[in-house]
Write a protein that holds these residues in place. Structure first.
Motif, PDB file in Angstrom:
ATOM      1  N   ALA A 170     -19.782  32.119  21.538  1.00  0.00           N
ATOM      2  CA  ALA A 170     -19.403  30.823  22.097  1.00  0.00           C
ATOM      3  C   ALA A 170     -17.944  30.770  22.533  1.00  0.00           C
ATOM      4  N   LEU A 171     -17.148  31.748  22.135  1.00  0.00           N
ATOM      5  CA  LEU A 171     -15.730  31.759  22.499  1.00  0.00           C
ATOM      6  C   LEU A 171     -15.549  32.138  23.960  1.00  0.00           C
ATOM      7  N   PRO A 172     -14.467  31.654  24.598  1.00  0.00           N
ATOM      8  CA  PRO A 172     -14.352  31.771  26.051  1.00  0.00           C
ATOM      9  C   PRO A 172     -13.920  33.124  26.597  1.00  0.00           C
ATOM     10  N   ASP A 173     -13.417  34.041  25.756  1.00  0.00           N
ATOM     11  CA  ASP A 173     -13.010  35.332  26.331  1.00  0.00           C
ATOM     12  C   ASP A 173     -13.186  36.471  25.333  1.00  0.00           C
ATOM     13  N   ASP A 174     -13.124  37.690  25.867  1.00  0.00           N
ATOM     14  CA  ASP A 174     -13.372  38.887  25.065  1.00  0.00           C
ATOM     15  C   ASP A 174     -12.355  39.061  23.945  1.00  0.00           C
ATOM     16  N   THR A 175     -11.104  38.708  24.194  1.00  0.00           N
ATOM     17  CA  THR A 175     -10.071  38.871  23.171  1.00  0.00           C
ATOM     18  C   THR A 175     -10.380  38.018  21.957  1.00  0.00           C
ATOM     19  N   LEU A 176     -10.726  36.751  22.190  1.00  0.00           N
ATOM     20  CA  LEU A 176     -11.066  35.858  21.079  1.00  0.00           C
ATOM     21  C   LEU A 176     -12.324  36.330  20.359  1.00  0.00           C
ATOM     22  N   ARG A 177     -13.327  36.783  21.119  1.00  0.00           N
ATOM     23  CA  ARG A 177     -14.563  37.269  20.491  1.00  0.00           C
ATOM     24  C   ARG A 177     -14.285  38.488  19.620  1.00  0.00           C
ATOM     25  N   ALA A 178     -13.414  39.369  20.085  1.00  0.00           N
ATOM     26  CA  ALA A 178     -13.076  40.566  19.306  1.00  0.00           C
ATOM     27  C   ALA A 178     -12.339  40.180  18.018  1.00  0.00           C
ATOM     28  N   ARG A 179     -11.415  39.245  18.114  1.00  0.00           N
ATOM     29  CA  ARG A 179     -10.669  38.818  16.924  1.00  0.00           C
ATOM     30  C   ARG A 179     -11.588  38.132  15.918  1.00  0.00           C
ATOM     31  N   GLU A 180     -12.586  37.430  16.421  1.00  0.00           N
ATOM     32  CA  GLU A 180     -13.506  36.697  15.541  1.00  0.00           C
ATOM     33  C   GLU A 180     -14.326  37.638  14.664  1.00  0.00           C
ATOM     34  N   SER A 181     -14.649  38.803  15.182  1.00  0.00           N
ATOM     35  CA  SER A 181     -15.513  39.711  14.437  1.00  0.00           C
ATOM     36  C   SER A 181     -14.762  40.901  13.833  1.00  0.00           C
TER      37      SER A 181
END
Length: 197
Positions: A170-181
């Motif tokens: 649900a996050l808007p970009d790849d950087t945020l998605r990577a940090r989330e996981s």
């Protein structure tokens, strides 16, 4: 990637700690369509109210802005852009404010420390009740103080996003998605212990 695909969020500790503390983490992905449970939010605020403070001065103050309100929009506008990118999906944004001067004009030197304890209690209670909290330092304190008409002795210190966990997708970009996981990390305990003479 779904929530079940996220690596374990349980802290790796040198000795067992309370499960609520071991499992607490700070996500950026919140369910934007879900309304925040008011009873659980109130419980987190009650926990904050009962945090210890120097001389029981209780300097913690809170602005609670629920998603969909003008106050929520005001808080989002006073976040740094990297926090604006995801925080608008939270169920509420809580501005943590330190009352730095007491009733008789004496400075409260420990006000920010005590506010930190209150926010820790808030975070742990929220996590215990199935909510997630992400505290942010990337804020505009002067902008928040001005927007909410705070006097000089009430100082915004942090903003906490609180809500229900959503998938990293649900996050808007790849950087945020990577940090989330990404795996959780901390300095080793020995690094935190200062040598004594």
């Amino acid at each position: 990637m779904s929530i079940v695909d996220i690596p374990s969020r349980t802290a790796e500790t040198s000795t067992p700690i309370h499960s609520t503390l071991a499992e607490r983490w700070s996500p950026r992905s919140f369910e934007a369509a879900e309304t925040l449970d008011e009873q659980r939010l109130t419980a987190a605020l009650e926990a904050a109210r009962w945090a210890p403070s120097a001389n029981n001065s209780q300097p913690a103050r809170f602005i609670v802005a629920r998603r969909g309100t003008p106050e929520f929009t005001t808080v989002v506008e006073n976040l740094m852009s990297f926090n604006q990118a995801w925080a608008d999906r939270a169920g509420a944004l809580v501005v943590a404010v330190a009352e730095t001067v007491g009733d008789h004009g004496a400075p409260r030197r420990w006000a920010e420390y005590d506010l930190g304890q209150a926010m820790a209690y808030f975070t742990v209670q929220a996590h215990h009740d199935g909510l997630h909290v992400h505290q942010m330092g990337g804020i505009d304190p002067a902008g928040l103080a001005s927007a909410f008409g705070l006097p000089a002795h009430l100082v915004p210190v942090t903003v906490a996003a609180v809500g229900t966990l959503a998938s990293p997708d649900a996050l808007p970009d790849d950087t945020l998605r990577a940090r989330e996981s990404a795996p959780r990390t901390r300095l080793p305990l020995d690094t935190l212990l200062l040598p004594t003479p």
